[in-house]
Design a protein around this motif. Structure first.
Motif, PDB file in Angstrom:
ATOM      1  N   GLU A   1      -8.320  -1.774  -3.164  1.00  0.00           N
ATOM      2  CA  GLU A   1      -7.828  -2.293  -1.886  1.00  0.00           C
ATOM      3  C   GLU A   1      -8.824  -2.017  -0.767  1.00  0.00           C
ATOM      4  O   GLU A   1      -9.105  -2.892   0.072  1.00  0.00           O
ATOM      5  CB  GLU A   1      -6.472  -1.663  -1.560  1.00  0.00           C
ATOM      6  N   ALA A   2      -9.362  -0.798  -0.750  1.00  0.00           N
ATOM      7  CA  ALA A   2     -10.340  -0.443   0.288  1.00  0.00           C
ATOM      8  C   ALA A   2     -11.596  -1.305   0.172  1.00  0.00           C
ATOM      9  O   ALA A   2     -12.141  -1.774   1.185  1.00  0.00           O
ATOM     10  CB  ALA A   2     -10.697   1.036   0.172  1.00  0.00           C
ATOM     11  N   GLN A   3     -12.044  -1.530  -1.061  1.00  0.00           N
ATOM     12  CA  GLN A   3     -13.231  -2.364  -1.283  1.00  0.00           C
ATOM     13  C   GLN A   3     -12.992  -3.789  -0.798  1.00  0.00           C
ATOM     14  O   GLN A   3     -13.866  -4.411  -0.163  1.00  0.00           O
ATOM     15  CB  GLN A   3     -13.590  -2.373  -2.768  1.00  0.00           C
ATOM     16  N   ILE A   4     -11.818  -4.327  -1.048  1.00  0.00           N
ATOM     17  CA  ILE A   4     -11.488  -5.686  -0.614  1.00  0.00           C
ATOM     18  C   ILE A   4     -11.466  -5.768   0.909  1.00  0.00           C
ATOM     19  O   ILE A   4     -12.046  -6.691   1.513  1.00  0.00           O
ATOM     20  CB  ILE A   4     -10.131  -6.128  -1.204  1.00  0.00           C
TER      21      ILE A   4
ATOM     22  N   ALA B   1      -6.624   0.374   8.037  1.00  0.00           N
ATOM     23  CA  ALA B   1      -7.673  -0.653   7.958  1.00  0.00           C
ATOM     24  C   ALA B   1      -7.054  -2.018   7.687  1.00  0.00           C
ATOM     25  O   ALA B   1      -7.497  -3.039   8.242  1.00  0.00           O
ATOM     26  CB  ALA B   1      -8.665  -0.284   6.864  1.00  0.00           C
ATOM     27  N   ARG B   2      -6.008  -2.049   6.860  1.00  0.00           N
ATOM     28  CA  ARG B   2      -5.337  -3.322   6.572  1.00  0.00           C
ATOM     29  C   ARG B   2      -4.710  -3.894   7.839  1.00  0.00           C
ATOM     30  O   ARG B   2      -4.784  -5.113   8.092  1.00  0.00           O
ATOM     31  CB  ARG B   2      -4.265  -3.098   5.495  1.00  0.00           C
ATOM     32  N   VAL B   3      -4.096  -3.033   8.646  1.00  0.00           N
ATOM     33  CA  VAL B   3      -3.502  -3.497   9.907  1.00  0.00           C
ATOM     34  C   VAL B   3      -4.590  -3.998  10.854  1.00  0.00           C
ATOM     35  O   VAL B   3      -4.445  -5.065  11.470  1.00  0.00           O
ATOM     36  CB  VAL B   3      -2.692  -2.356  10.573  1.00  0.00           C
ATOM     37  N   ARG B   4      -5.679  -3.240  10.955  1.00  0.00           N
ATOM     38  CA  ARG B   4      -6.760  -3.654  11.865  1.00  0.00           C
ATOM     39  C   ARG B   4      -7.356  -4.988  11.453  1.00  0.00           C
ATOM     40  O   ARG B   4      -7.679  -5.834  12.287  1.00  0.00           O
ATOM     41  CB  ARG B   4      -7.870  -2.593  11.869  1.00  0.00           C
ATOM     42  N   LEU B   5      -7.518  -5.221  10.146  1.00  0.00           N
ATOM     43  CA  LEU B   5      -8.054  -6.498   9.684  1.00  0.00           C
ATOM     44  C   LEU B   5      -7.085  -7.624  10.032  1.00  0.00           C
ATOM     45  O   LEU B   5      -7.506  -8.711  10.457  1.00  0.00           O
ATOM     46  CB  LEU B   5      -8.295  -6.451   8.176  1.00  0.00           C
TER      47      LEU B   5
ATOM     48  N   PRO C   1     -17.776   7.943   3.319  1.00  0.00           N
ATOM     49  CA  PRO C   1     -17.293   8.415   2.004  1.00  0.00           C
ATOM     50  C   PRO C   1     -15.797   8.778   2.057  1.00  0.00           C
ATOM     51  O   PRO C   1     -15.365   9.474   2.969  1.00  0.00           O
ATOM     52  CB  PRO C   1     -18.154   9.659   1.744  1.00  0.00           C
ATOM     53  N   LEU C   2     -15.054   8.285   1.092  1.00  0.00           N
ATOM     54  CA  LEU C   2     -13.616   8.571   0.997  1.00  0.00           C
ATOM     55  C   LEU C   2     -13.278   8.985  -0.435  1.00  0.00           C
ATOM     56  O   LEU C   2     -13.868   8.478  -1.389  1.00  0.00           O
ATOM     57  CB  LEU C   2     -12.797   7.329   1.374  1.00  0.00           C
ATOM     58  N   ARG C   3     -12.333   9.883  -0.587  1.00  0.00           N
ATOM     59  CA  ARG C   3     -11.873  10.320  -1.920  1.00  0.00           C
ATOM     60  C   ARG C   3     -10.569   9.604  -2.245  1.00  0.00           C
ATOM     61  O   ARG C   3      -9.493  10.008  -1.811  1.00  0.00           O
ATOM     62  CB  ARG C   3     -11.671  11.839  -1.949  1.00  0.00           C
ATOM     63  N   PHE C   4     -10.692   8.517  -2.972  1.00  0.00           N
ATOM     64  CA  PHE C   4      -9.516   7.706  -3.284  1.00  0.00           C
ATOM     65  C   PHE C   4      -8.639   8.412  -4.327  1.00  0.00           C
ATOM     66  O   PHE C   4      -9.150   9.088  -5.234  1.00  0.00           O
ATOM     67  CB  PHE C   4      -9.947   6.330  -3.785  1.00  0.00           C
ATOM     68  N   THR C   5      -7.328   8.214  -4.197  1.00  0.00           N
ATOM     69  CA  THR C   5      -6.393   8.879  -5.108  1.00  0.00           C
ATOM     70  C   THR C   5      -5.997   8.005  -6.288  1.00  0.00           C
ATOM     71  O   THR C   5      -5.342   8.482  -7.213  1.00  0.00           O
ATOM     72  CB  THR C   5      -5.121   9.296  -4.340  1.00  0.00           C
ATOM     73  N   SER C   6      -6.362   6.715  -6.264  1.00  0.00           N
ATOM     74  CA  SER C   6      -6.034   5.828  -7.386  1.00  0.00           C
ATOM     75  C   SER C   6      -7.033   4.687  -7.444  1.00  0.00           C
ATOM     76  O   SER C   6      -7.716   4.377  -6.452  1.00  0.00           O
ATOM     77  CB  SER C   6      -4.615   5.271  -7.251  1.00  0.00           C
ATOM     78  N   LEU C   7      -7.107   4.063  -8.605  1.00  0.00           N
ATOM     79  CA  LEU C   7      -7.987   2.909  -8.769  1.00  0.00           C
ATOM     80  C   LEU C   7      -7.542   1.750  -7.881  1.00  0.00           C
ATOM     81  O   LEU C   7      -8.368   1.026  -7.320  1.00  0.00           O
ATOM     82  CB  LEU C   7      -7.980   2.463 -10.235  1.00  0.00           C
ATOM     83  N   ARG C   8      -6.236   1.566  -7.749  1.00  0.00           N
ATOM     84  CA  ARG C   8      -5.734   0.469  -6.913  1.00  0.00           C
ATOM     85  C   ARG C   8      -6.123   0.690  -5.459  1.00  0.00           C
ATOM     86  O   ARG C   8      -6.524  -0.242  -4.752  1.00  0.00           O
ATOM     87  CB  ARG C   8      -4.205   0.387  -7.030  1.00  0.00           C
ATOM     88  N   GLN C   9      -6.003   1.951  -4.998  1.00  0.00           N
ATOM     89  CA  GLN C   9      -6.366   2.263  -3.615  1.00  0.00           C
ATOM     90  C   GLN C   9      -7.859   1.999  -3.370  1.00  0.00           C
ATOM     91  O   GLN C   9      -8.238   1.430  -2.336  1.00  0.00           O
ATOM     92  CB  GLN C   9      -6.030   3.725  -3.335  1.00  0.00           C
ATOM     93  N   ALA C  10      -8.688   2.369  -4.342  1.00  0.00           N
ATOM     94  CA  ALA C  10     -10.127   2.124  -4.217  1.00  0.00           C
ATOM     95  C   ALA C  10     -10.420   0.626  -4.165  1.00  0.00           C
ATOM     96  O   ALA C  10     -11.277   0.172  -3.377  1.00  0.00           O
ATOM     97  CB  ALA C  10     -10.856   2.769  -5.386  1.00  0.00           C
TER      98      ALA C  10
END
Length: 812
Positions: free
Chosen positions: A670-673, A640-644, A659-668
């Protein structure tokens, strides 16, 4: 003369004793000293009434001096004194008789020996410590002789004793053994001389009881009175120790208020040969008693050595457990030396011993593969153990299994073993857990680390909190520090830098100030501190912490995360190309490094993509992400970062909208941003106000700005301006980096020749065949393939074809 001038100027009470030239033995010297002291103290000048005076004069002289007015003894022409033990006896007299404030000899140890050779009699006053050679004196003594180049080596092995140095001079004049090291040859000859002298004097000082005492104590590393009374309970052991000291066979040193005695190596070897029969007869019983006694009083290093010397490997394993593995940090190397002597036929029965030996070997990259062999041996050993083990051994087996699996790259099995260990521990009665002590904390720490490496942060956190509380309960600062440092690392990797900073502060406050806290244990804390500074977008401060442990990348199981942090520091500095080169170089040597755990493997792939994005290479970034599991959330977020960056917000919404199961708070975060910025491109800001508020709040709570770093400047500007328009406060907006990514990423455009070569790769990978089809040389094909692979960001034909398919590069 200086001595006379000093005597005239001082107000000290002086006793002068001129050693007569006819003094030929130690006994004659002590008698002359006894007479002089008696006369000075106003006592009758009578021979000593103690029948043992000739054997043990120091105790008699000490009693003679008791409560006397302090005075200074001046010995002149001390070089006439012959016989062993006199210099040592004078030192003992100084220690045991406070009334005797100092001994001033006519010359230093060096001058005494020179006087015997040259007759030069220049007097000078010296202190008692100069009764032995310093390295400089040894060098001066042997100057101009064949022993000069090895004088320091000889001084260490001859204990600085002038009489032995003189014997070495004589030995060096004898024919040399050509196949033996020169220093070893000289020491062997000196030992032979000392052997003859000791044999000749045996009748003067050794009886049956003294012989039994020596046979027992020669089996020991060192000993104090308590230990001697256990291994040699018969006889007056204090008197035997005193006798051995006065002869010069024993040396003493203070250790935390306890006097420890040991035989100097040169004498121990000789005495062990002379008393070999007696030593062998009592060896097993002595070592068993010594190991048990040292174990009971928690002197774990000698207990371990004695247990292994006695082939009691089960006790050795128990000692290791009770020590909380602190023996691993023994600076004397006695622990590792004892461990390395265990035959494989025995070590395979004791998984903790095999694991510990593996840890010792893997710490050095030259012996890393040998360490892996011992981890495999520990795994084999753990499978051979029965199920009805005592709690202590069961915990040791589980720890050996979990760590061995982790260090051999079997991370999921290691995590499963850790979970099993935690379950077994929870079922143990409290009385059994109390017996485990510090070892429980160590085990919990390593189980927590095994769980961290597979991303099970919840279970890891429980284990590490238990490790901290157990370490505190049993007073182990080292175990507490390691577990607290791992907690700081756990939250830093998760992205919660505020919590990570709290644990890092606690870890720094509890870090033991001792060499035992080696680099491996410091690594998690320093990585956490570096990640905290990266979250503040402060690369220089992050590098300061990383520099302390970056050398660990060759041997540490943390090497992947170390390289990720290093790459992101350089990325933040604007040196993405340099970082990419370093990372690729490290990955080329991947087979020589410890196994890469799943969490770090994902991070390495993601950071490779980030570096390629910073260079504007969207195709290469997508190629790097193809190394991640197809359905992993890490891959989805990174794609998603590359596509943006390529200006495809609709695809970002499609990737992250479900719905995604994030593995860390930072990953969640980043996805939200990424999702929020994509929506800002597609709809009015007012419709995503809640998302912008959530992002602002998360960054503030986590104290982590890093998720904003990989936005292009236009996207970052869009997010910040939208927040400002909506009145959403933004934490530390002034420190956000600008221009790390190009305004827009682009796909690879191939030249007609590159497209043609790529098309041929579909049919064949043979370079000669490609050269024939394109009417060029093989070298030209090699050059064209290198250029094509570099442009695609790949390293093989298979990867090139995968990217070609994903990016539709084969279409005409």
């Amino acid at each position: 003369m200086a001595l006379r001038q000093w005597a005239a100027d001082t107000n000290k009470d002086l006793l002068w004793l001129h050693v007569a030239q006819h003094i030929a033995t130690a006994e004659q010297f002590w008698l002359q000293l006894h007479d002089a002291l008696s006369s000075h103290l106003g006592l009758p000048n009578m021979p000593p009434d103690d029948p043992d005076f000739s054997v043990s004069p120091i105790s008699h002289l000490t009693a003679l001096l008791k409560d006397a007015t302090p005075f200074t003894l001046i010995l002149e022409d001390f070089h006439w004194v012959q016989g062993t033990g006199v210099a040592h006896g004078l030192l003992r007299l100084l220690k045991s008789a406070p009334e005797l404030s100092n001994v001033i000899t006519a010359r230093s140890a060096l001058a005494i020996e020179q006087a015997q050779i040259s007759g030069y009699l220049d007097l000078r006053a010296v202190g008692p410590t100069q009764l032995q050679f310093s390295p400089e004196e040894a060098l001066e003594f042997h100057a101009g002789t064949v022993l000069e180049p090895i004088s320091n080596q000889l001084n260490e092995r001859l204990l600085g004793k002038p009489t032995l140095h003189k014997a070495a001079r004589r030995a060096s004049e004898e024919p040399r053994q050509p196949t033996v090291d020169f220093a070893d040859d000289v020491i062997h000859k000196v030992s032979a001389v000392m052997h003859r002298e000791i044999v000749a004097s045996l009748d003067q000082w050794m009886d049956e009881e003294v012989g039994a005492f020596m046979a027992a104590t020669l089996n020991l590393m060192h000993f104090d009175l308590d230990l001697v009374r256990v291994v040699a309970p018969d006889g007056d052991v204090a008197a035997y120790i005193l006798l051995m000291e006065e002869i010069g066979f024993l040396e003493s040193r203070d250790s935390s208020g306890t006097t420890l005695y040991e035989y100097p190596t040169v004498f121990k070897d000789i005495l062990s040969t002379l008393l070999s029969t007696g030593i062998s007869a009592c060896r097993s019983a002595t070592l068993a008693a010594a190991a048990a006694h040292e174990f009971d009083r928690e002197s774990y290093l000698p207990a371990f050595v004695y247990a292994l010397d006695n082939n009691d490997f089960r006790l050795g394993s128990s000692v290791l457990v009770r020590s909380g593995l602190d023996l691993l940090f023994d600076p004397t190397q006695e622990f590792s030396a004892a461990l390395k002597k265990i035959p494989n036929t025995q070590i395979v029965k004791y998984p903790l011993l095999a694991l510990t030996l593996g840890v010792i070997y893997i710490a050095d990259k030259r012996t890393r593969f040998k360490g892996l062999e011992y981890f495999a041996l520990a795994l084999t050993s753990s499978k051979l153990q029965g199920k009805s083990l005592p709690p202590e051994e069961k915990l040791a087996v589980n720890l050996a299994q979990a760590v061995s699996l982790r260090l051999t790259g079997q991370f999921k099995l290691a995590a499963a073993s850790a979970r099993s260990g935690l379950k077994d521990l929870a079922e143990l009665p409290l009385t059994d857990r109390d017996q485990l002590g510090i070892f429980e904390s160590i085990a919990l720490g390593h189980w927590g680390l095994s769980l961290l490496f597979v991303g099970d942060f919840s279970a890891a956190t429980r284990a590490l909190h238990l490790a901290v509380s157990t370490g505190e309960r049993f007073g182990s600062r080292q175990a507490t520090f390691f577990a607290t440092a791992l907690l700081a690392y756990r939250y830093a990797v998760d992205g919660d830098l505020q919590t990570a900073a709290k644990y890092a502060e606690v870890a720094q406050a509890t870090q033991p100030d001792m060499p035992a806290v080696e680099l491996y244990q410091q690594t998690p804390l320093n990585m956490a501190l570096a990640l905290i500074e990266l979250g503040k977008l402060n690369p220089d401060a992050a590098a300061t912490h990383l520099d302390k442990v970056i050398s660990e990348t060759s041997t540490s199981e943390f090497w992947g995360q170390l390289r990720v942090i290093e790459s992101r520091i350089e990325l933040l500095r604007g040196h993405a190309g340099m970082a990419a080169g370093r990372l690729e170089l490290a990955l080329l040597n991947k087979k020589e490094l410890p196994a890469l755990n799943p969490v770090d493997a994902n991070e390495v792939a993601v950071v490779r993509a980030e570096l390629l994005m910073a260079g504007g290479n969207a195709t290469g970034a997508q190629s790097a992400l193809s190394k991640l599991p197809a359905k992993s959330v890490a891959r989805t977020v990174a794609q998603a970062r590359v596509r943006l960056g390529m200006g495809r917000p609709g695809e970002v919404v499609e990737l992250l909208g479900g719905p995604l199961r994030f593995t860390s708070l930072r990953q969640a975060l980043e996805a939200q941003i990424l999702l929020t910025v994509a929506r800002l491109h597609l709809q009015p800001a007012a419709l995503v106000r809640a998302d912008i508020e959530r992002i602002s709040s998360s960054i503030s709570v986590l104290e982590n700005q890093w998720p904003l770093v990989m936005l292009s400047e236009p996207d970052l500007h869009l997010l910040l301006m939208s927040a400002q328009e909506l009145g959403v406060p933004w934490p530390h907006a002034d420190v956000l980096p600008r221009g790390l990514l190009p305004h827009a990423l682009s796909m690879i455009t191939l030249t007609p020749r590159e497209r043609s070569i790529l098309g041929t790769l579909v049919e064949t990978g043979d370079r000669a065949e490609i050269a024939r089809l394109h009417f060029v040389s093989v070298n030209t094909v090699k050059s064209q393939l290198r250029s094509l692979y570099k442009k695609l960001g790949v390293a093989s034909r298979e990867e090139a074809l995968l990217i070609a398919h994903q990016e539709h590069l084969l279409k005409p």
